[in-house]
Scaffold this motif. Sequence first.
Motif, PDB file in Angstrom:
ATOM      1  N   GLY A 146     -62.799 -31.990  58.465  1.00 28.09           N
ATOM      2  CA  GLY A 146     -63.510 -33.191  58.036  1.00 28.09           C
ATOM      3  C   GLY A 146     -64.190 -33.070  56.693  1.00 28.09           C
ATOM      4  O   GLY A 146     -64.874 -34.001  56.256  1.00 28.09           O
ATOM      5  N   MET A 147     -63.991 -31.931  56.012  1.00 30.39           N
ATOM      6  CA  MET A 147     -64.626 -31.718  54.707  1.00 30.39           C
ATOM      7  C   MET A 147     -63.633 -32.074  53.610  1.00 30.39           C
ATOM      8  O   MET A 147     -62.569 -31.449  53.510  1.00 30.39           O
ATOM      9  CB  MET A 147     -65.095 -30.258  54.592  1.00 30.39           C
ATOM     10  CG  MET A 147     -66.138 -29.900  55.641  1.00 30.39           C
ATOM     11  SD  MET A 147     -66.486 -28.116  55.747  1.00 30.39           S
ATOM     12  CE  MET A 147     -67.264 -27.799  54.170  1.00 30.39           C
ATOM     13  N   PRO A 148     -63.937 -33.071  52.781  1.00 27.79           N
ATOM     14  CA  PRO A 148     -62.933 -33.585  51.831  1.00 27.79           C
ATOM     15  C   PRO A 148     -62.514 -32.613  50.749  1.00 27.79           C
ATOM     16  O   PRO A 148     -61.453 -32.785  50.140  1.00 27.79           O
ATOM     17  CB  PRO A 148     -63.629 -34.811  51.229  1.00 27.79           C
ATOM     18  CG  PRO A 148     -65.088 -34.569  51.421  1.00 27.79           C
ATOM     19  CD  PRO A 148     -65.208 -33.818  52.704  1.00 27.79           C
ATOM     20  N   ASP A 149     -63.320 -31.552  50.522  1.00 26.76           N
ATOM     21  CA  ASP A 149     -62.976 -30.641  49.428  1.00 26.76           C
ATOM     22  C   ASP A 149     -62.215 -29.406  49.897  1.00 26.76           C
ATOM     23  O   ASP A 149     -61.969 -28.485  49.112  1.00 26.76           O
ATOM     24  CB  ASP A 149     -64.239 -30.218  48.675  1.00 26.76           C
ATOM     25  CG  ASP A 149     -65.307 -29.638  49.591  1.00 26.76           C
ATOM     26  OD1 ASP A 149     -65.268 -29.937  50.807  1.00 26.76           O
ATOM     27  OD2 ASP A 149     -66.186 -28.901  49.106  1.00 26.76           O
ATOM     28  N   TRP A 150     -61.839 -29.378  51.187  1.00 26.07           N
ATOM     29  CA  TRP A 150     -61.094 -28.236  51.709  1.00 26.07           C
ATOM     30  C   TRP A 150     -59.785 -28.695  52.343  1.00 26.07           C
ATOM     31  O   TRP A 150     -59.704 -29.756  52.951  1.00 26.07           O
ATOM     32  CB  TRP A 150     -61.901 -27.480  52.767  1.00 26.07           C
ATOM     33  CG  TRP A 150     -63.002 -26.624  52.201  1.00 26.07           C
ATOM     34  CD1 TRP A 150     -64.291 -26.983  51.988  1.00 26.07           C
ATOM     35  CD2 TRP A 150     -62.888 -25.270  51.770  1.00 26.07           C
ATOM     36  NE1 TRP A 150     -65.006 -25.945  51.444  1.00 26.07           N
ATOM     37  CE2 TRP A 150     -64.162 -24.864  51.305  1.00 26.07           C
ATOM     38  CE3 TRP A 150     -61.836 -24.353  51.725  1.00 26.07           C
ATOM     39  CZ2 TRP A 150     -64.413 -23.597  50.803  1.00 26.07           C
ATOM     40  CZ3 TRP A 150     -62.084 -23.076  51.228  1.00 26.07           C
ATOM     41  CH2 TRP A 150     -63.355 -22.716  50.772  1.00 26.07           C
ATOM     42  N   GLU A 151     -58.760 -27.854  52.233  1.00 29.99           N
ATOM     43  CA  GLU A 151     -57.493 -28.032  52.935  1.00 29.99           C
ATOM     44  C   GLU A 151     -57.288 -26.796  53.810  1.00 29.99           C
ATOM     45  O   GLU A 151     -57.409 -25.664  53.324  1.00 29.99           O
ATOM     46  CB  GLU A 151     -56.342 -28.187  51.949  1.00 29.99           C
ATOM     47  CG  GLU A 151     -55.021 -28.544  52.601  1.00 29.99           C
ATOM     48  CD  GLU A 151     -53.984 -28.937  51.563  1.00 29.99           C
ATOM     49  OE1 GLU A 151     -53.723 -30.139  51.395  1.00 29.99           O
ATOM     50  OE2 GLU A 151     -53.449 -28.009  50.907  1.00 29.99           O
ATOM     51  N   LEU A 152     -56.965 -27.012  55.073  1.00 27.49           N
ATOM     52  CA  LEU A 152     -56.965 -25.923  56.048  1.00 27.49           C
ATOM     53  C   LEU A 152     -55.572 -25.692  56.624  1.00 27.49           C
ATOM     54  O   LEU A 152     -54.880 -26.637  57.024  1.00 27.49           O
ATOM     55  CB  LEU A 152     -57.937 -26.238  57.189  1.00 27.49           C
ATOM     56  CG  LEU A 152     -57.996 -25.244  58.353  1.00 27.49           C
ATOM     57  CD1 LEU A 152     -58.437 -23.863  57.871  1.00 27.49           C
ATOM     58  CD2 LEU A 152     -58.951 -25.758  59.434  1.00 27.49           C
TER      59      LEU A 152
END
Length: 350
Positions: A24-30
């Motif tokens: 849910g954090m827009p600055d991370w891709e998991l």
Amino acid sequence: MKRQALFIGGTGTISAAVTRRVAGMPDWELTLINRGSRNDTLPAVVHVIRADIMQDDLAPLLEGLRWDVVADFIAFTPADAERDFRLFNGRTAQYFFISSASVCRKCSWDNPITEQTPRETSHSAYARQKAACEDVLRQHQQADGFPVTIIRPTLTYDERKAPVAVRGNKGNWTVMRRMMEGKPVIIPGDGSSLWTLTHTSDLARGFTGLMGNGSAIGETFHITSDEALTWNEIYEGLARALGVELRAVHVPSDLLAIGDPFGLEANLLGDKAWSALFDNSKLRRAVPDFRPRVRYEEGIRETVDYILAHPECQPEEPAFDAWCDRVTAIIDGIRGPLREAADLTRRPCE
């Protein structure tokens, strides 16, 4: 441009909450690497590489890739730590190892526990392995510049796991079922020792605050709640959430550990027989806005509701149930002789 994170595991008690938060954090891709056994509940934005890090050669899959953060939630042995160093050295700006607060010494004169508390692992093979992993990774940090951050959770619970002190090999459902059936449940000691419970969503807040945080590299942090409860209060809270009356039987921890049924020697004598309070000052210096939000009374109600609605969270364990019956019967059986002994002290001398 989004920062890249790679989790090994990502669907367990601790890691699922961290996965949901990072998703849910827009600055991370998991991206996750796991076997796929629980991936049906993952957020759609999470990428998955289906593989078994314990069995498969991942080096070809990782060729040419690099991440801002790598976190291994299923590393338990020094061999696992060495494997992760070989796979991820030079491929990540920060590597997270999930250790355990069970490596910390528990004693009456050393509370609250800090990251500087001496380690003591004599009762627990699990704690010895985690401590050995820490040592391996520290050595690689110092010799090779491996950018490790060590996390030490304490007893952490989520919607699938109710916290108890005495449990079998298949989880905590049998304790809950015994409560619902009006049967006695075992609490170690007199139940007055204090313990720190942490909801996984609170651990995830602290964890994500350390991701990409340069001040966390080369450091160890425990991430815990600030709420301290006695084991009596923990069991009473579980009983209230179930809507039943608690029938507690208190048994000395050293007696419960005789023969080491269900791993209770390590679980109790090396850990939960002691009060364990934690000082989160170091974490708050690195993550100033960290504040645990889920109090036990709220969290345990959510846990109970989820478990009762999901039969897959209710594994039967007849051996543990029968052992509880035998232990509680033995304790009940000595009450009569103890009362007789007390009566003798009150009789007038002849």
